[in-house]
Design a protein around this motif. Sequence first.
Motif, PDB file in Angstrom:
ATOM      1  N   CYS A 128      -4.440   0.791   6.983  1.00 36.08           N
ATOM      2  CA  CYS A 128      -5.214   0.550   5.853  1.00 36.08           C
ATOM      3  C   CYS A 128      -5.112  -1.004   5.354  1.00 36.08           C
ATOM      4  CB  CYS A 128      -4.559   1.320   4.675  1.00 36.08           C
ATOM      5  SG  CYS A 128      -5.207   3.073   4.968  1.00 36.08           S
ATOM      6  N   GLN A 129      -3.574  -1.307   5.365  1.00 38.17           N
ATOM      7  CA  GLN A 129      -3.373  -2.778   5.073  1.00 38.17           C
ATOM      8  C   GLN A 129      -4.155  -3.961   5.790  1.00 38.17           C
ATOM      9  OE1 GLN A 129      -2.044  -2.903   2.234  1.00 38.17           O
ATOM     10  NE2 GLN A 129      -0.112  -3.638   2.204  1.00 38.17           N
ATOM     11  N   THR A 142      -7.483   4.885  -5.374  1.00 37.72           N
ATOM     12  CA  THR A 142      -6.468   4.099  -5.299  1.00 37.72           C
ATOM     13  C   THR A 142      -6.812   2.641  -5.816  1.00 37.72           C
ATOM     14  OG1 THR A 142      -5.782   5.005  -3.016  1.00 37.72           O
ATOM     15  CG2 THR A 142      -4.762   3.066  -3.575  1.00 37.72           C
ATOM     16  N   THR A 183      -0.391   3.563   7.171  1.00 39.19           N
ATOM     17  CA  THR A 183      -0.277   2.481   6.201  1.00 39.19           C
ATOM     18  C   THR A 183      -0.678   1.147   6.616  1.00 39.19           C
ATOM     19  OG1 THR A 183       1.325   3.846   5.121  1.00 39.19           O
ATOM     20  CG2 THR A 183       1.398   1.293   4.851  1.00 39.19           C
ATOM     21  N   CYS A 225       0.323  -0.397  -5.242  1.00 36.99           N
ATOM     22  CA  CYS A 225      -0.654   0.557  -4.962  1.00 36.99           C
ATOM     23  C   CYS A 225      -0.166   1.870  -5.601  1.00 36.99           C
ATOM     24  CB  CYS A 225      -1.157   0.893  -3.459  1.00 36.99           C
ATOM     25  SG  CYS A 225      -2.567   0.303  -3.051  1.00 36.99           S
ATOM     26  N   HIS A 227       0.894  -1.356  -0.174  1.00 35.73           N
ATOM     27  CA  HIS A 227       0.075   0.025  -0.073  1.00 35.73           C
ATOM     28  C   HIS A 227       0.668   1.262  -0.176  1.00 35.73           C
ATOM     29  CE1 HIS A 227      -2.611   3.238   1.702  1.00 35.73           C
ATOM     30  NE2 HIS A 227      -3.397   2.515   1.094  1.00 35.73           N
ATOM     31  N   TYR A 255      -4.906  -1.165  -7.004  1.00 39.04           N
ATOM     32  CA  TYR A 255      -3.962  -2.382  -6.520  1.00 39.04           C
ATOM     33  C   TYR A 255      -3.471  -2.902  -7.900  1.00 39.04           C
ATOM     34  CZ  TYR A 255      -2.483  -3.282  -1.878  1.00 39.04           C
ATOM     35  OH  TYR A 255      -1.715  -3.224  -0.552  1.00 39.04           O
TER      36      TYR A 255
END
Length: 448
Positions: A350-351, A387, A347, A396, A177, A389
């Motif tokens: 979010c992950q 965003t 970070t 990302c 990410h 992936y």
Amino acid sequence: MSKSEVSRRRVLKSGAAGTAGLALPTIFTASSATAFTNEPTGGTVTLGFNVPQTGPYADEGADELRAYQLAVEHLNGGGDGGMMNTFSSKVLQGNGILGKKIEFVTGDTQTKSDAARASAKSMIEKDGAVMITGGSSSGVAIAVQGLCQEAGVIFMAGLTHSNDTTGKDKKANGFRHFFNGYMSGAALAPVLKNLYGTDRTAYHLTADYTWGWTQEESIAAATESLGWQTTNKVRTPLAATDFSSYIAPVLNSGADVLVLNHYGGNMVNSLTNAVQFGLRDKVVNGKNFEIVVPLYSRLMAKGAGANVKGIHGSTNWHWTLQDEGSKAFVRSFGTKYGFPPSQAAHTVYCQTLLYADAVARAGSFNPCAVVEALEGYEFDGLGNGPTLYRAEDHQCFKDVLVVRGKENPTSEFDLLEVVEVTPAAQVSYAPDHPMFAGGDLGACNSSA
């Protein structure tokens, strides 16, 4: 290549050839023909949070652990829900993951690859972790990502900025990410050109491991394309604490810019030494001497104090952003811990949510199902704008921030200001870009 084509090519079904007639390792559950590593069978699921609790990146690791605990609290239905309320995906219900309460184990990577692998291995084999996440070093991230690929679990990378993580060392079971060195160069170079012109000579001090190497390469290429020259590239040990012997030669090098490809405690110490040597007061080649820190964080700014004033760099996220996701996360984190979160905290929070969301959308903890759910996934509401992936490399793509140290901070947390929000399109690159060449994403692995 479409997402579905990429997924069909990479997904390696459980029960692949070569396992027939072999006893399954103890980390397996064999409830069905599609069993996978650490398949949760009871009312709980275990995640492994593997962070630097000692070493030069320990401050980042401490904030990561805070964010992981907050994410688990929200996913299990506690607190105010944080960014679950702003996340564009609405499948998370606050009942754990697929109705299973989340438990977690933690480990200390020590900012050392061997220690990080040993810690992750223990989490998988002894604690039954179905997903590993964390790290604040690209060397650690690459090592643990490789282990997770072999073990058949998902790795949701924490802080890892080396191009290699989703370049030559990319793995199908790993996802990042965080942004990378190329993106920092692409975001910073135009700002540096406007500030300092095109006739500059740079001297690089670089942490001697995968992140430093690719960060140096990225910044040098981006600035040289604008007309800058690079006079020296000097590697420094990750374990170094005194950089005086590396700073002294800069004075006689003819350089008028010092680029510190250092992070965490390394950057705090090298910047402090540079200021002590009077570099910021020098005039070289008829220009004021400047210092650039390509990868910045609030925790580093706090450690370096007044030395960061006016110094530019890039960052993945900052707590002063005013989008709804960022405000929700800052409010939740601040309520729980009494201060704003760092980019490290953001970070990994979010992950954790992204992993839980992928499992929920896939309807399975099987890592191959999770891979398919994340490849080509587009989302919003987690603090970085829209965003993606990318399926081809699991990188990302989102906006990147250029920041500088504030001249007149109002508190110990108000140390950086955002000067540019660089759109994702400006920092994007082709999957076969030379800086990311080599390696093979390969097929997802669901078992050891």
